[in-house]
Design a protein around this motif. Structure first.
Motif, PDB file in Angstrom:
ATOM      1  N   UNK A  35       0.835  -1.206   0.000  1.00 34.81           N
ATOM      2  CA  UNK A  35       0.000   0.000   0.000  1.00 34.81           C
ATOM      3  C   UNK A  35       0.864   1.247   0.000  1.00 34.81           C
ATOM      4  N   UNK A  36       1.854   1.276   0.888  1.00 34.42           N
ATOM      5  CA  UNK A  36       2.715   2.455   0.980  1.00 34.42           C
ATOM      6  C   UNK A  36       3.503   2.664  -0.310  1.00 34.42           C
ATOM      7  N   UNK A  37       3.960   1.562  -0.910  1.00 34.40           N
ATOM      8  CA  UNK A  37       4.722   1.667  -2.160  1.00 34.40           C
ATOM      9  C   UNK A  37       3.841   2.197  -3.292  1.00 34.40           C
ATOM     10  N   UNK A  38       2.628   1.692  -3.388  1.00 34.17           N
ATOM     11  CA  UNK A  38       1.731   2.109  -4.471  1.00 34.17           C
ATOM     12  C   UNK A  38       1.301   3.562  -4.293  1.00 34.17           C
ATOM     13  N   UNK A  39       0.989   3.950  -3.072  1.00 34.20           N
ATOM     14  CA  UNK A  39       0.572   5.326  -2.819  1.00 34.20           C
ATOM     15  C   UNK A  39       1.729   6.301  -3.066  1.00 34.20           C
ATOM     16  N   UNK A  40       2.936   5.900  -2.661  1.00 32.22           N
ATOM     17  CA  UNK A  40       4.108   6.756  -2.876  1.00 32.22           C
ATOM     18  C   UNK A  40       4.369   6.972  -4.358  1.00 32.22           C
ATOM     19  N   UNK A  41       3.982   5.984  -5.165  1.00 34.87           N
ATOM     20  CA  UNK A  41       4.160   6.090  -6.619  1.00 34.87           C
ATOM     21  C   UNK A  41       2.998   6.837  -7.280  1.00 34.87           C
ATOM     22  N   UNK A  42       2.034   7.293  -6.458  1.00 31.20           N
ATOM     23  CA  UNK A  42       0.950   8.117  -6.982  1.00 31.20           C
ATOM     24  C   UNK A  42      -0.304   7.378  -7.389  1.00 31.20           C
ATOM     25  N   UNK A  43      -0.399   6.106  -7.006  1.00 30.89           N
ATOM     26  CA  UNK A  43      -1.569   5.322  -7.403  1.00 30.89           C
ATOM     27  C   UNK A  43      -2.664   5.351  -6.337  1.00 30.89           C
ATOM     28  N   UNK A  83      -4.928   3.667   7.006  1.00 37.20           N
ATOM     29  CA  UNK A  83      -5.379   3.256   5.666  1.00 37.20           C
ATOM     30  C   UNK A  83      -6.908   3.283   5.636  1.00 37.20           C
ATOM     31  N   UNK A  84      -7.455   4.399   5.195  1.00 33.90           N
ATOM     32  CA  UNK A  84      -8.918   4.564   5.203  1.00 33.90           C
ATOM     33  C   UNK A  84      -9.604   3.546   4.302  1.00 33.90           C
ATOM     34  N   UNK A  85      -8.925   3.143   3.231  1.00 36.11           N
ATOM     35  CA  UNK A  85      -9.528   2.207   2.259  1.00 36.11           C
ATOM     36  C   UNK A  85      -9.907   0.871   2.902  1.00 36.11           C
ATOM     37  N   UNK A 219       6.709  -9.068   0.479  1.00 31.64           N
ATOM     38  CA  UNK A 219       5.633  -8.170   0.030  1.00 31.64           C
ATOM     39  C   UNK A 219       6.152  -6.839  -0.492  1.00 31.64           C
ATOM     40  N   UNK A 220       7.156  -6.262   0.180  1.00 34.57           N
ATOM     41  CA  UNK A 220       7.749  -5.013  -0.303  1.00 34.57           C
ATOM     42  C   UNK A 220       8.432  -5.183  -1.651  1.00 34.57           C
ATOM     43  N   UNK A 221       9.336  -6.183  -1.783  1.00 36.35           N
ATOM     44  CA  UNK A 221       9.971  -6.444  -3.084  1.00 36.35           C
ATOM     45  C   UNK A 221       8.956  -6.765  -4.187  1.00 36.35           C
ATOM     46  N   UNK A 222       7.867  -7.456  -3.838  1.00 38.46           N
ATOM     47  CA  UNK A 222       6.830  -7.755  -4.836  1.00 38.46           C
ATOM     48  C   UNK A 222       6.210  -6.456  -5.349  1.00 38.46           C
ATOM     49  N   UNK A 223       5.949  -5.523  -4.441  1.00 39.76           N
ATOM     50  CA  UNK A 223       5.340  -4.256  -4.845  1.00 39.76           C
ATOM     51  C   UNK A 223       6.241  -3.509  -5.830  1.00 39.76           C
ATOM     52  N   UNK A 224       7.553  -3.589  -5.610  1.00 38.41           N
ATOM     53  CA  UNK A 224       8.507  -2.953  -6.520  1.00 38.41           C
ATOM     54  C   UNK A 224       8.378  -3.546  -7.919  1.00 38.41           C
ATOM     55  N   UNK A 225       8.299  -4.875  -8.003  1.00 37.40           N
ATOM     56  CA  UNK A 225       8.168  -5.533  -9.316  1.00 37.40           C
ATOM     57  C   UNK A 225       6.841  -5.181  -9.994  1.00 37.40           C
ATOM     58  N   UNK A 226       5.777  -5.092  -9.184  1.00 38.80           N
ATOM     59  CA  UNK A 226       4.466  -4.754  -9.739  1.00 38.80           C
ATOM     60  C   UNK A 226       4.477  -3.323 -10.303  1.00 38.80           C
ATOM     61  N   UNK A 227       5.145  -2.429  -9.587  1.00 43.66           N
ATOM     62  CA  UNK A 227       5.236  -1.037 -10.050  1.00 43.66           C
ATOM     63  C   UNK A 227       6.036  -0.939 -11.351  1.00 43.66           C
ATOM     64  N   UNK A 228       7.068  -1.770 -11.504  1.00 46.63           N
ATOM     65  CA  UNK A 228       7.824  -1.795 -12.760  1.00 46.63           C
ATOM     66  C   UNK A 228       6.908  -2.138 -13.921  1.00 46.63           C
TER      67      UNK A 228
END
Length: 231
Positions: A35-43, A83-85, A219-228
């Motif tokens: 969540x933090x990774x995706x939000x930081x990337x603007x999603x 995380x309100x969502x 989970x953190x490394x997975x988020x990085x790959x998903x963002x790529x």
């Protein structure tokens, strides 16, 4: 900015082989880190659960010993609370995949109980896989892949390289001998190419648009790959 769908368990228990209910839900780190990774990337993030119930965090995932100490546990608890969502999930059965750029499934033992046999989730996973959209699934959440069957009865993920919580990790966690079934065994039976790493060490496997992680630390490394993949 894209919308990313978090599909999460709607239960707070996992039924063991003797019929007792093991208290669980989703694993905090597996929701917070991505969540933090995706939000930081603007999603934008949208949470969906079966029936639209508010998901429950596994109390064990908030303990100091799994968060590197009390400071880490406090950080995870505060992050979850912010995380309100998580408090406003939509109904999984009403999800339209066209609304989202990517799909992510956090784990915890909860998915072993509900998503493993949820036909709506199974259809969504199959659609996401076939769409080519980035699809991330971590730890125990690959239990949901078991419900992704095609018209011929075969599993949609058969032949894909997949990592998930291993038999060794379940044994070390003290629950393997109490479980009705083990995730690694069932995924192998479904025809996936199971990729096993060292217990508790981060392991992420990318196969086409599917990104899977073995355990909470993945989970953190997975988020990085998903963002790529989202570019």
């Amino acid at each position: 900015m894209s919308k990313i769908l978090f599909v999460m368990t709607g239960v707070d228990y996992w039924t063991l082989a003797d019929g007792t209910r093991h208290p669980t839900g989703f694993w905090a780190e597996e929701a917070v880190a991505p969540y933090e990774a995706f939000k930081a990337a603007g999603h934008e993030v949208v949470v969906a659960t079966p029936g639209g119930v508010v998901p429950t965090a596994d109390k064990g995932s908030l303990a100091p010993e799994v968060n590197g100490g009390q400071e880490g546990a406090d950080r995870i608890a505060n992050a979850l609370a912010s995380i309100a969502e998580l408090q406003q999930p939509i109904k999984l059965e009403e999800v339209d995949l066209d609304d989202y750029a990517a799909v992510f499934y956090p784990g915890g033992h909860g998915p072993m109980e509900d998503l493993a046999v949820n036909a709506d989730s199974g259809r969504l996973l199959t659609l996401a896989l076939d769409s080519g959209k980035p699809l991330g699934v971590v730890c125990h959440a690959p239990a949901a892949l078991l419900a992704a069957t095609r018209a011929d009865g075969g599993n949609a993920f058969a032949g894909y390289r997949v990592s998930a919580f291993t038999n060794a990790e379940e044994t070390q966690a003290g629950l393997a001998d109490k479980a009705k079934w083990l995730l690694q065994d069932r995924l192998v039976e479904a025809g996936v190419d199971f990729q096993e790493g060292e217990p508790w060490a981060p392991k992420v496997v990318v196969d086409r648009n599917l990104v899977t992680g073995q355990n909470p630390s993945s989970s953190g490394p997975l988020a990085v790959e998903l963002l790529k993949k989202l570019g």
